[in-house]
Scaffold this motif. Structure first.
Motif, PDB file in Angstrom:
ATOM      1  N   GLN A 167       0.852  -1.190   0.000  1.00 25.57           N
ATOM      2  CA  GLN A 167       0.000   0.000   0.000  1.00 25.57           C
ATOM      3  C   GLN A 167       0.884   1.235   0.000  1.00 25.57           C
ATOM      4  N   MET A 168       0.500   2.217  -0.829  1.00 25.54           N
ATOM      5  CA  MET A 168       1.157   3.516  -0.805  1.00 25.54           C
ATOM      6  C   MET A 168       0.125   4.581  -0.451  1.00 25.54           C
ATOM      7  N   GLU A 169       0.305   5.181   0.704  1.00 26.18           N
ATOM      8  CA  GLU A 169      -0.542   6.291   1.141  1.00 26.18           C
ATOM      9  C   GLU A 169       0.254   7.581   0.937  1.00 26.18           C
ATOM     10  N   LEU A 170      -0.211   8.426   0.032  1.00 27.42           N
ATOM     11  CA  LEU A 170       0.484   9.665  -0.289  1.00 27.42           C
ATOM     12  C   LEU A 170      -0.149  10.840   0.451  1.00 27.42           C
ATOM     13  N   ALA A 171       0.679  11.726   0.991  1.00 28.22           N
ATOM     14  CA  ALA A 171       0.160  12.970   1.550  1.00 28.22           C
ATOM     15  C   ALA A 171      -0.253  13.882   0.400  1.00 28.22           C
ATOM     16  N   GLN A 172      -1.454  14.414   0.464  1.00 25.82           N
ATOM     17  CA  GLN A 172      -2.013  15.133  -0.680  1.00 25.82           C
ATOM     18  C   GLN A 172      -1.320  16.457  -0.973  1.00 25.82           C
ATOM     19  N   ARG A 173      -0.557  16.977  -0.027  1.00 30.73           N
ATOM     20  CA  ARG A 173       0.175  18.215  -0.313  1.00 30.73           C
ATOM     21  C   ARG A 173       1.189  18.031  -1.436  1.00 30.73           C
ATOM     22  N   ALA A 174       1.548  16.776  -1.713  1.00 35.95           N
ATOM     23  CA  ALA A 174       2.569  16.504  -2.716  1.00 35.95           C
ATOM     24  C   ALA A 174       2.062  16.651  -4.142  1.00 35.95           C
ATOM     25  N   TYR A 175       0.714  16.699  -4.336  1.00 37.53           N
ATOM     26  CA  TYR A 175       0.230  16.795  -5.718  1.00 37.53           C
ATOM     27  C   TYR A 175      -1.034  17.630  -5.894  1.00 37.53           C
ATOM     28  N   LEU A 176      -1.594  18.162  -4.799  1.00 33.20           N
ATOM     29  CA  LEU A 176      -2.753  19.050  -4.901  1.00 33.20           C
ATOM     30  C   LEU A 176      -2.322  20.501  -4.685  1.00 33.20           C
ATOM     31  N   ALA A 177      -3.055  21.430  -5.293  1.00 36.28           N
ATOM     32  CA  ALA A 177      -2.770  22.849  -5.085  1.00 36.28           C
ATOM     33  C   ALA A 177      -3.084  23.247  -3.646  1.00 36.28           C
ATOM     34  N   ALA A 178      -4.119  22.627  -3.069  1.00 39.21           N
ATOM     35  CA  ALA A 178      -4.483  22.840  -1.674  1.00 39.21           C
ATOM     36  C   ALA A 178      -5.275  21.629  -1.203  1.00 39.21           C
ATOM     37  N   GLU A 179      -5.125  21.293   0.068  1.00 40.70           N
ATOM     38  CA  GLU A 179      -5.812  20.130   0.625  1.00 40.70           C
ATOM     39  C   GLU A 179      -7.184  20.543   1.163  1.00 40.70           C
ATOM     40  N   ALA A 180      -7.967  21.121   0.286  1.00 38.22           N
ATOM     41  CA  ALA A 180      -9.295  21.625   0.622  1.00 38.22           C
ATOM     42  C   ALA A 180     -10.064  21.796  -0.681  1.00 38.22           C
TER      43      ALA A 180
END
Length: 277
Positions: A224-237
């Motif tokens: 399983q790879m759980e990625l932190a969304q800050r690495a590919y989203l403009a904002a985590e919202a």
């Protein structure tokens, strides 16, 4: 269940499966009518994971992708309802709260156990029927197959973990779900990726998919790879905008890593051929 609610399966011939259990956005009308307004934002979706990994076809990988939201039923949970992380906060087979503990249903509208069995479990079964069939198909062709379970999550979720999550969260159920060589390929790629943090079997050790299907002795190696969304989203919202520049840096790590995983799995066949009399 409508045809549009069934998982999407894109077949490849390489010994590599990309499982995407939490990218679904569909909510059947009967469920939607019972959800609170906040739930309809689907904030705990693994946003844009299918786009992030859209190079799967170039690797000749098989992709199994959910279409129904995890708020309907979570296909990465034990169908019997057992907790993945006893004693720690987590979400259920049929979630009743968001990751932050906010109720998903209007007062008195949460599904009963009988309703879950009758109305929700078919979605869980459909995903796993599709995934199991692809594992069997590829195992008939290859001595070993890598099942790579693709996930992402907000970087900070105080209810679930302390502080900020590393970018790469590698889960192999303590090394039980795959061979050490497979874990090493993924770990080394993440460790050598400049500007990215990583951890192995930290807060996320692998969900039910990784734990259920990972069987190195039978040639199925699950990670399983759980990625932190800050690495590919403009904002985590909301609106959870995909950032092509950030995502490009991440893809530059993920694509060659998965290529090496597939090559490692394919080497098993080459080794068998080489050892034949």
């Amino acid at each position: 269940m409508e045809a549009a609610d069934l998982p999407v399966v894109e077949r490849g011939d390489a010994p590599l499966i990309l499982s995407m259990p939490h990218v679904g956005l569909r909510i059947p009308g009967a469920v939607r009518d019972r959800l609170a307004d906040r739930a309809l934002e689907l904030e705990d979706t693994d946003w844009w994971i299918d786009r992030l990994y859209d190079f799967g076809g170039e690797l000749d990988a098989t992709v199994v992708r959910a279409t129904v939201s995890r708020y309907v039923i979570d296909v990465n949970r034990d169908p019997g309802g057992a907790s993945l992380y006893p004693g720690q906060a987590t979400t259920e087979l049929c979630p009743t709260t968001t990751f932050d503990g906010i109720p998903l249903y209007r007062p008195g509208a949460a599904p009963s156990p009988e309703e879950i069995d009758r109305d929700r479990r078919p979605y869980h079964a459909a995903y796993h029927e599709g995934l199991s069939a692809e594992i069997r198909r590829l195992r008939q062709r290859h001595p070993r197959v890598v099942l790579y379970d693709c996930h992402s999550i907000r970087s900070v979720v105080p209810r679930l973990f302390d502080g900020e999550l590393p970018v790469f969260n590698i889960g192999t159920n303590g090394g039980a779900s795959c061979a050490p060589e497979a874990e090493e390929i993924v770990t080394r790629a993440c460790a050598e990726a400049e500007g990215f943090s990583h951890v192995v079997n930290g807060r996320f050790r692998g969900g039910w998919i990784t734990r259920h299907y990972g069987d190195p002795g039978d040639g199925v190696h699950a990670i399983q790879m759980e990625l932190a969304q800050r690495a590919y989203l403009a904002a985590e919202a909301p609106p959870w905008t995909y950032d092509p520049v950030r995502a490009g840096r991440l893809r530059a790590v993920l694509k060659p890593m998965l290529h090496r995983l597939a090559a490692w799995a394919a080497d098993a066949a080459n080794g068998q051929k080489g050892s034949a009399p």
